[in-house]
Motif scaffolding. Structure first.
Motif, PDB file in Angstrom:
ATOM      1  N   ASP A   9       0.807  -1.214   0.000  1.00 31.02           N
ATOM      2  CA  ASP A   9       0.000   0.000   0.000  1.00 31.02           C
ATOM      3  C   ASP A   9       0.851   1.281   0.000  1.00 31.02           C
ATOM      4  O   ASP A   9       0.332   2.383   0.154  1.00 31.02           O
ATOM      5  CB  ASP A   9      -1.004   0.004   1.154  1.00 31.02           C
ATOM      6  CG  ASP A   9      -0.354  -0.239   2.507  1.00 31.02           C
ATOM      7  OD1 ASP A   9       0.888  -0.334   2.591  1.00 31.02           O
ATOM      8  OD2 ASP A   9      -1.112  -0.335   3.495  1.00 31.02           O
ATOM      9  N   PRO A  35      -9.135 -11.242  -5.060  1.00 26.79           N
ATOM     10  CA  PRO A  35      -8.936 -10.577  -3.765  1.00 26.79           C
ATOM     11  C   PRO A  35      -7.452 -10.472  -3.416  1.00 26.79           C
ATOM     12  O   PRO A  35      -6.720 -11.455  -3.499  1.00 26.79           O
ATOM     13  CB  PRO A  35      -9.661 -11.500  -2.781  1.00 26.79           C
ATOM     14  CG  PRO A  35     -10.612 -12.299  -3.610  1.00 26.79           C
ATOM     15  CD  PRO A  35      -9.960 -12.437  -4.956  1.00 26.79           C
ATOM     16  N   GLU A  37      -4.898  -8.390  -0.490  1.00 25.33           N
ATOM     17  CA  GLU A  37      -4.788  -7.524   0.683  1.00 25.33           C
ATOM     18  C   GLU A  37      -3.326  -7.190   0.923  1.00 25.33           C
ATOM     19  O   GLU A  37      -2.446  -8.029   0.721  1.00 25.33           O
ATOM     20  CB  GLU A  37      -5.386  -8.221   1.904  1.00 25.33           C
ATOM     21  CG  GLU A  37      -6.869  -8.485   1.740  1.00 25.33           C
ATOM     22  CD  GLU A  37      -7.518  -8.997   3.006  1.00 25.33           C
ATOM     23  OE1 GLU A  37      -6.996  -8.704   4.099  1.00 25.33           O
ATOM     24  OE2 GLU A  37      -8.536  -9.681   2.886  1.00 25.33           O
ATOM     25  N   ALA A  38      -3.069  -5.959   1.360  1.00 23.70           N
ATOM     26  CA  ALA A  38      -1.696  -5.497   1.561  1.00 23.70           C
ATOM     27  C   ALA A  38      -0.913  -6.433   2.475  1.00 23.70           C
ATOM     28  O   ALA A  38       0.266  -6.714   2.223  1.00 23.70           O
ATOM     29  CB  ALA A  38      -1.701  -4.075   2.122  1.00 23.70           C
ATOM     30  N   GLU A  40      -0.905  -9.504   2.752  1.00 23.70           N
ATOM     31  CA  GLU A  40      -0.440 -10.727   2.083  1.00 23.70           C
ATOM     32  C   GLU A  40       0.941 -10.545   1.458  1.00 23.70           C
ATOM     33  O   GLU A  40       1.619 -11.521   1.166  1.00 23.70           O
ATOM     34  CB  GLU A  40      -1.415 -11.125   0.970  1.00 23.70           C
ATOM     35  CG  GLU A  40      -2.789 -11.514   1.461  1.00 23.70           C
ATOM     36  CD  GLU A  40      -3.719 -11.800   0.300  1.00 23.70           C
ATOM     37  OE1 GLU A  40      -4.290 -12.905   0.289  1.00 23.70           O
ATOM     38  OE2 GLU A  40      -3.859 -10.941  -0.592  1.00 23.70           O
ATOM     39  N   ARG A  64       3.019 -13.842  -2.979  1.00 24.41           N
ATOM     40  CA  ARG A  64       2.338 -14.152  -1.728  1.00 24.41           C
ATOM     41  C   ARG A  64       2.173 -15.650  -1.628  1.00 24.41           C
ATOM     42  O   ARG A  64       2.157 -16.356  -2.650  1.00 24.41           O
ATOM     43  CB  ARG A  64       0.987 -13.450  -1.665  1.00 24.41           C
ATOM     44  CG  ARG A  64       0.000 -13.934  -2.727  1.00 24.41           C
ATOM     45  CD  ARG A  64      -1.309 -13.192  -2.650  1.00 24.41           C
ATOM     46  NE  ARG A  64      -2.239 -13.663  -3.683  1.00 24.41           N
ATOM     47  CZ  ARG A  64      -3.476 -13.232  -3.811  1.00 24.41           C
ATOM     48  NH1 ARG A  64      -3.948 -12.306  -3.004  1.00 24.41           N
ATOM     49  NH2 ARG A  64      -4.252 -13.720  -4.761  1.00 24.41           N
TER      50      ARG A  64
END
Length: 159
Positions: A9, A35, A37-38, A40, A64
């Motif tokens: 991010d 999906p 997410e930061a 990860e 990831r």
């Protein structure tokens, strides 16, 4: 190119991620809705890299550790996401350099195989992966039933 570890991010990462999403819109008509997410993309379960030329962010990529129960992937697999090189600097080997650094860091973190999903509208990505030793693997994830999707994997080995 100076490749640095940054948070997913981080503003430079967010800028390049927005650019790659627009690339997907141009090529496929929609953003990648997988999906993400930061958290990860933070060690030990992930990493995100940005490549800089004279302080300007021009390339990105991350890996990831996917949730095997949701994806059907194996322990030791790491998934590449958001590989991107700005259009103005393409064709200079930056994607290959980013890919090599992603593989190196994934191996150092205990990864045994890199897996990824790309698509038929990204022939240059397919050519990069094939020429870097990636072979076709079984489909996984959100787009596994999408005819345009292509899936590749490569075993990571210590040299």
């Amino acid at each position: 190119m100076d490749i640095r570890v940054v948070a997913f991010d981080h503003p430079d990462a967010a800028k390049l991620t927005a650019e790659v999403q627009q690339e997907y819109v141009r090529r496929y008509g929609t953003e990648d809705e997988t999906p993400v997410e930061a958290a990860e993309f933070a060690l030990p379960r992930g990493l995100f890299l940005v490549g800089y030329l004279d302080g300007v962010p021009v390339a990105s990529g991350g890996w990831r550790v996917p949730d095997g129960s949701k994806t059907g992937l194996s322990a030791g697999d790491v998934e590449l996401k958001r590989m991107y090189v700005a259009e103005s600097v393409r064709g200079r080997g930056y994607a290959r350099a980013m890919l090599a650094e992603l593989e190196r860091t994934a191996l150092a973190a205990g990864g045994r195989r890199v897996v990824l999903e790309t698509g038929t509208e990204q022939p240059e990505a397919i050519a990069l992966y094939r020429s870097s030793g990636y072979g076709e693997i079984a489909a996984f994830g959100l787009y596994s039933d999408t005819p345009e999707s292509r899936y590749y994997g490569k075993a990571l080995v210590h040299h």
